[in-house]
Design a protein around this motif. Structure first.
Motif, mmCIF file in Angstrom:
data_model
loop_
_atom_site.group_PDB
_atom_site.id
_atom_site.type_symbol
_atom_site.label_atom_id
_atom_site.label_comp_id
_atom_site.label_asym_id
_atom_site.label_seq_id
_atom_site.Cartn_x
_atom_site.Cartn_y
_atom_site.Cartn_z
ATOM 1 N N LEU A 173 0.922 -1.111 -0.213
ATOM 2 C CA LEU A 173 0.077 -0.166 -0.057
ATOM 3 C C LEU A 173 0.658 1.275 0.055
ATOM 4 C CD1 LEU A 173 -2.684 -1.057 2.773
ATOM 5 C CD2 LEU A 173 -2.974 -0.682 0.245
ATOM 6 N N ILE A 200 -7.408 4.938 -2.490
ATOM 7 C CA ILE A 200 -6.865 3.991 -1.547
ATOM 8 C C ILE A 200 -6.103 4.888 -0.257
ATOM 9 C CG2 ILE A 200 -4.435 2.527 -1.472
ATOM 10 C CD1 ILE A 200 -5.051 1.826 -4.185
ATOM 11 N N SER A 203 -8.740 5.881 2.147
ATOM 12 C CA SER A 203 -9.325 4.459 2.787
ATOM 13 C C SER A 203 -8.203 4.083 3.771
ATOM 14 C CB SER A 203 -9.692 3.564 1.921
ATOM 15 O OG SER A 203 -10.559 4.181 0.912
ATOM 16 N N LEU A 204 -7.132 4.568 3.913
ATOM 17 C CA LEU A 204 -5.875 4.069 4.778
ATOM 18 C C LEU A 204 -6.587 4.164 6.251
ATOM 19 C CD1 LEU A 204 -2.872 5.061 3.229
ATOM 20 C CD2 LEU A 204 -3.459 2.787 3.346
ATOM 21 N N SER A 212 -3.921 -0.789 7.171
ATOM 22 C CA SER A 212 -5.284 -1.414 7.081
ATOM 23 C C SER A 212 -5.752 -0.788 5.796
ATOM 24 C CB SER A 212 -6.070 -1.659 8.129
ATOM 25 O OG SER A 212 -6.622 -0.683 8.691
ATOM 26 N N LEU A 213 -6.593 -0.863 5.266
ATOM 27 C CA LEU A 213 -7.536 -0.580 4.234
ATOM 28 C C LEU A 213 -9.238 -0.570 4.479
ATOM 29 C CD1 LEU A 213 -7.180 0.920 1.387
ATOM 30 C CD2 LEU A 213 -7.484 -1.297 0.315
ATOM 31 N N ASP A 214 -9.795 0.381 4.287
ATOM 32 C CA ASP A 214 -11.391 0.230 4.345
ATOM 33 C C ASP A 214 -11.790 -0.788 3.257
ATOM 34 O OD1 ASP A 214 -14.051 0.999 3.670
ATOM 35 O OD2 ASP A 214 -13.590 2.093 5.578
ATOM 36 N N PHE A 221 -7.340 -1.747 -4.732
ATOM 37 C CA PHE A 221 -6.323 -2.381 -4.231
ATOM 38 C C PHE A 221 -5.929 -3.400 -5.332
ATOM 39 C CE2 PHE A 221 -4.418 -6.362 -2.124
ATOM 40 C CZ PHE A 221 -3.151 -5.682 -1.780
#
Length: 424
Positions: A173, A200, A203-204, A212-214, A221
């Protein structure tokens, strides 16, 4: 163009640099001091994609603008996490500076020189980058600006104790990857590198000290991973791009003892740029056979008289077994009845999914989700459960055999007999 902004009643000057990928990149005074240093300015003279411009003529961009772009994206990611309470203003500044310096140790021809270093010294541009941050004027500038050069040296190369901060700069990421995919796609004209990096970034999140990512950004992604995979196949590992690069690597390896290219002296190291090294290579005195061949390869590279690929095999699952390059070269040369120096074996390898900052293969991604007014929930999703990404996960290993035009047919026949069916 200098302007001013207000930050808690204090005017803070900044510079805006026009950039084709990000429109404007904001640079602050302490960052500008680093950028203006000779050690950093040399990155203008190191192409991002080494020999790719011989196939994609527009690929003339350098490590310099990529470093600025990585800083820009890392800064945006840091601001998002600052707004969510995970970072403060000092953390954001550290992340921007570490991202700016993440490629400071690259040698001439970028990752190609890495291959020479690996053959000769078993060290990397990260090792050299850390040395430059600690022992050169870069470290002095960092210290005078009130920052910790040891901490920045660790953060720039994924070794700080804050894992999620490391992951902003390198990993699946990372700001590094988001910038190079967009930038390399733009300058090569390749249509594969489509990355919705703003989705992206916004949404971190952070879970258990990891980035992490939503869940809502999972599709973005997936698209980024597929773009990276396609860029490796179409650009980075393109057989003609690698032909040019194989010639340069071999030329530098043969000339190293004469030119001391893999020097441990950082003052000499920072003098080496693409044009500096190629001019040294084409000017070599052919005092012995090795130097004659080094010069010939460099001249032919410069004149775009490239080696021809006569055999190619791509391995995904299972991976390529261990190959003894010297033995294979000898065997093909013997069967084709030509000098073994005219047989070039190239093995290109990359993980399909970027390695984590720890240099280990990524097995999963942490997703965050929120339902209604309840608290956020996070969970680890194995890569194997993301269908499109799972399909390309693992490693992309490519075995190729190259030779000069006049030996093409002989080497092709020999390689096919020894290695089996040619899957070009």
């Amino acid at each position: 163009m200098c302007q001013s902004i207000s930050d808690k009643d204090m005017a803070k000057k900044y510079l805006q640099i026009v950039d084709p990928i990000h429109d404007f990149i904001t640079v602050y005074p302490h960052e500008l001091q680093l950028i203006d240093s000779p050690v950093f300015q040399r990155l203008r003279r190191i192409r991002q994609l080494a020999g790719a411009h011989l196939v994609y003529p527009g690929a003339q961009h350098s490590r310099f603008e990529h470093s600025l772009g990585t800083m820009h994206i890392a800064g945006q990611a840091a601001n998002v996490l600052k707004d969510k309470g995970y970072l403060d203003a000092n953390d954001s500044e550290n992340i921007r500076m570490a991202a700016l310096l993440h490629d400071i140790g690259h040698g001439p021809f970028s990752h190609l020189f890495e291959e020479v270093l690996q053959k000769k010294k078993k060290n990397s541009h990260e090792d050299i980058g850390k040395k430059l941050i600690l022992e050169s004027e870069i470290g002095d500038i960092i210290k005078k600006s009130g920052f910790d050069k040891v901490f920045l040296g660790n953060l720039a190369f994924g070794n700080s104790k804050y894992q999620f901060m490391n992951e902003i700069i390198s990993g699946g990421l990372s700001a590094d990857m988001m910038d190079y995919l967009l930038r390399d796609g733009y300058f090569t004209g390749a249509e594969h590198a489509k990355v919705d990096f703003m989705r992206i970034i916004h949404s971190l999140d952070v879970h258990d000290k990891k980035l992490s990512l939503d869940k809502s950004a999972l599709l973005s992604f997936e698209s980024m991973m597929i773009s990276r995979y396609q860029m490796f196949k179409a650009v980075y590992f393109h057989k003609t791009v690698r032909s040019a690069e194989v010639m340069l690597i071999q030329s530098m390896v043969l000339a190293d003892s004469e030119l001391d290219l893999t020097t441990d002296d950082i003052k000499k190291y920072v003098q080496m740029t693409d044009e500096f090294v190629i001019s040294k290579l084409v000017s070599l005195e052919p005092k012995n056979e090795e130097l004659r061949r080094a010069r010939q390869l460099a001249v032919e590279y410069q004149e775009r008289k490239l080696l021809k690929c006569v055999y190619e095999k791509i391995f995904t699952r299972p991976r390529m077994g261990k190959v003894n390059v010297k033995d294979l070269q000898d065997e093909i040369a013997k069967r084709s009845k030509i000098d073994k120096c005219e047989v070039f074996i190239d093995i290109s390898k990359t993980p399909s999914i970027p390695l984590a900052p720890s240099k280990k293969e990524s097995q999963s991604i942490i997703l965050t989700t929120k339902k209604g007014e309840g608290p956020k929930e996070s969970y680890e999703l194995p890569i194997s459960e993301i269908p499109l990404v799972s399909a390309i996960s693992g490693f992309m290993d490519i075995l190729r055999v190259y030779t000069r035009q006049q030996f093409r047919k002989k080497v092709e026949i020999a390689a096919n007999v020894i290695l089996g069916e040619n899957s070009q």
